[in-house]
Motif scaffolding. Structure first.
Motif, short mmCIF file in Angstrom:
data_model
loop_
_atom_site.label_atom_id
_atom_site.label_comp_id
_atom_site.label_asym_id
_atom_site.label_seq_id
_atom_site.Cartn_x
_atom_site.Cartn_y
_atom_site.Cartn_z
N LEU A 277 41.83 26.37 40.37
CA LEU A 277 42.81 27.37 40.77
C LEU A 277 42.61 28.68 40.01
O LEU A 277 42.66 29.76 40.60
N PHE A 278 42.35 28.61 38.71
CA PHE A 278 42.08 29.82 37.94
C PHE A 278 40.80 30.51 38.41
O PHE A 278 40.72 31.73 38.43
N TYR A 279 39.81 29.71 38.80
CA TYR A 279 38.58 30.29 39.34
C TYR A 279 38.86 31.03 40.64
O TYR A 279 38.35 32.13 40.86
N LEU A 280 39.66 30.44 41.53
CA LEU A 280 40.00 31.11 42.78
C LEU A 280 40.77 32.40 42.53
O LEU A 280 40.58 33.39 43.23
N ILE A 281 41.63 32.39 41.53
CA ILE A 281 42.37 33.61 41.19
C ILE A 281 41.42 34.66 40.60
O ILE A 281 41.52 35.85 40.91
N ARG A 282 40.48 34.21 39.78
CA ARG A 282 39.56 35.15 39.14
C ARG A 282 38.64 35.83 40.14
O ARG A 282 38.35 37.02 40.02
N ILE A 283 38.16 35.10 41.14
CA ILE A 283 37.28 35.73 42.13
C ILE A 283 38.09 36.40 43.24
O ILE A 283 37.52 36.90 44.20
N LYS A 284 39.40 36.41 43.09
CA LYS A 284 40.34 37.07 44.02
C LYS A 284 40.22 36.52 45.44
O LYS A 284 40.27 37.28 46.42
N ALA A 285 40.08 35.20 45.54
CA ALA A 285 40.00 34.57 46.86
C ALA A 285 41.35 34.46 47.51
O ALA A 285 41.45 34.28 48.72
N LEU A 286 42.42 34.58 46.73
CA LEU A 286 43.77 34.45 47.28
C LEU A 286 44.44 35.78 47.54
O LEU A 286 45.60 35.82 47.95
N ASN A 287 43.73 36.89 47.31
CA ASN A 287 44.32 38.22 47.58
C ASN A 287 44.21 38.55 49.07
O ASN A 287 43.16 38.37 49.70
N TRP A 288 45.28 39.09 49.63
CA TRP A 288 45.30 39.47 51.03
C TRP A 288 44.85 40.90 51.25
O TRP A 288 44.56 41.31 52.36
N ALA A 289 44.83 41.70 50.21
CA ALA A 289 44.50 43.12 50.35
C ALA A 289 43.01 43.29 50.65
O ALA A 289 42.16 42.56 50.15
N TYR A 290 42.71 44.26 51.49
CA TYR A 290 41.33 44.53 51.82
C TYR A 290 40.68 45.32 50.69
O TYR A 290 41.31 46.12 50.03
N LYS A 291 39.38 45.13 50.51
CA LYS A 291 38.68 45.83 49.44
C LYS A 291 38.21 47.19 49.91
O LYS A 291 37.90 47.43 51.02
N PRO B 218 51.63 36.24 82.27
CA PRO B 218 50.97 36.78 81.09
C PRO B 218 50.54 38.22 81.31
O PRO B 218 50.13 38.61 82.39
N VAL B 219 50.64 39.00 80.24
CA VAL B 219 50.23 40.40 80.27
C VAL B 219 49.30 40.64 79.10
O VAL B 219 49.61 40.28 77.97
N GLY B 220 48.18 41.23 79.36
CA GLY B 220 47.26 41.58 78.28
C GLY B 220 46.30 40.46 77.95
O GLY B 220 46.21 39.44 78.63
N ASP B 221 45.57 40.66 76.86
CA ASP B 221 44.55 39.72 76.43
C ASP B 221 45.18 38.63 75.56
O ASP B 221 46.03 38.92 74.71
N THR B 222 44.78 37.40 75.74
CA THR B 222 45.32 36.31 74.93
C THR B 222 44.46 35.99 73.72
O THR B 222 44.80 35.10 72.94
N CYS B 223 43.37 36.69 73.54
CA CYS B 223 42.49 36.45 72.40
C CYS B 223 43.06 37.15 71.17
O CYS B 223 43.15 38.38 71.12
N LEU B 224 43.48 36.37 70.18
CA LEU B 224 44.02 36.91 68.94
C LEU B 224 42.98 36.81 67.85
O LEU B 224 42.31 35.79 67.70
N HIS B 225 42.85 37.86 67.07
CA HIS B 225 41.90 37.87 65.98
C HIS B 225 42.66 37.74 64.67
O HIS B 225 43.53 38.56 64.35
N PHE B 226 42.36 36.69 63.93
CA PHE B 226 42.96 36.48 62.62
C PHE B 226 41.96 36.85 61.55
O PHE B 226 40.74 36.74 61.75
N SER B 227 42.48 37.24 60.42
CA SER B 227 41.62 37.56 59.29
C SER B 227 40.98 36.28 58.75
O SER B 227 41.54 35.19 58.82
N VAL B 228 39.79 36.41 58.19
CA VAL B 228 39.11 35.27 57.59
C VAL B 228 39.90 34.77 56.39
O VAL B 228 39.89 33.58 56.08
N LYS B 229 40.63 35.66 55.74
CA LYS B 229 41.45 35.26 54.59
C LYS B 229 42.49 34.22 54.98
O LYS B 229 42.82 33.34 54.20
N PHE B 230 43.02 34.31 56.19
CA PHE B 230 44.00 33.34 56.65
C PHE B 230 43.39 31.94 56.66
O PHE B 230 44.00 30.98 56.17
#
Length: 125
Positions: free
Chosen positions: A111-125, A53-65
């Motif tokens: 589902l429409f509520y999740l879309i309205r509050i933009k919980a499914l968008n991957w783009a950062y604000k 192994p080379v480097g750090d094995t700690c991966l940081h995922f976005s909370v959106k994932f």
């Protein structure tokens, strides 16, 4: 009415539980005694496909994932309920049809509520 209390049923249940625990502990301790032991100096080094192994094995995922993964699990479990309803459609009749319609309506509204509050968008604000 209260069901009659039978001590033999309780005794058989406790015998089953105690035998299960004894068997589990026996398997754990037997594997520690009978298992192979290795004392090489490379025993505790990570190994992946023959490459060190080379480097750090700690991966940081976005909370959106994780958020999208939880939404998927929630909607997937609700699809299982719809499958059970579709299998028993003849037994439930029109009452079951209207109940499933209300269930699907709540799913769409959430589902429409999740879309309205933009919980499914991957783009950062």
């Amino acid at each position: 009415m209260l069901a009659s209390f039978d001590i033999r049923e309780c005794l058989s249940f406790f015998c089953f539980i105690s035998f299960s625990f004894i068997f589990c502990f026996f398997m754990l301790f037997a594997s520690s005694f009978l298992g192979g032991k290795s004392t090489s100096r490379y025993k505790h080094t990570p190994f992946e496909s023959g490459i060190s192994p080379v480097g750090d094995t700690c991966l940081h995922f976005s909370v959106k994932f994780y958020l999208v993964a939880m939404f998927f699990v929630i909607f997937d479990v609700e699809a299982l309920y719809l499958y059970v309803w579709s299998v028993s459609i003849t037994e439930t009749g029109w009452v079951g049809f209207f109940e499933s319609f209300i269930f699907i309506l709540f799913l769409l509204l959430s589902l429409f509520y999740l879309i309205r509050i933009k919980a499914l968008n991957w783009a950062y604000k």
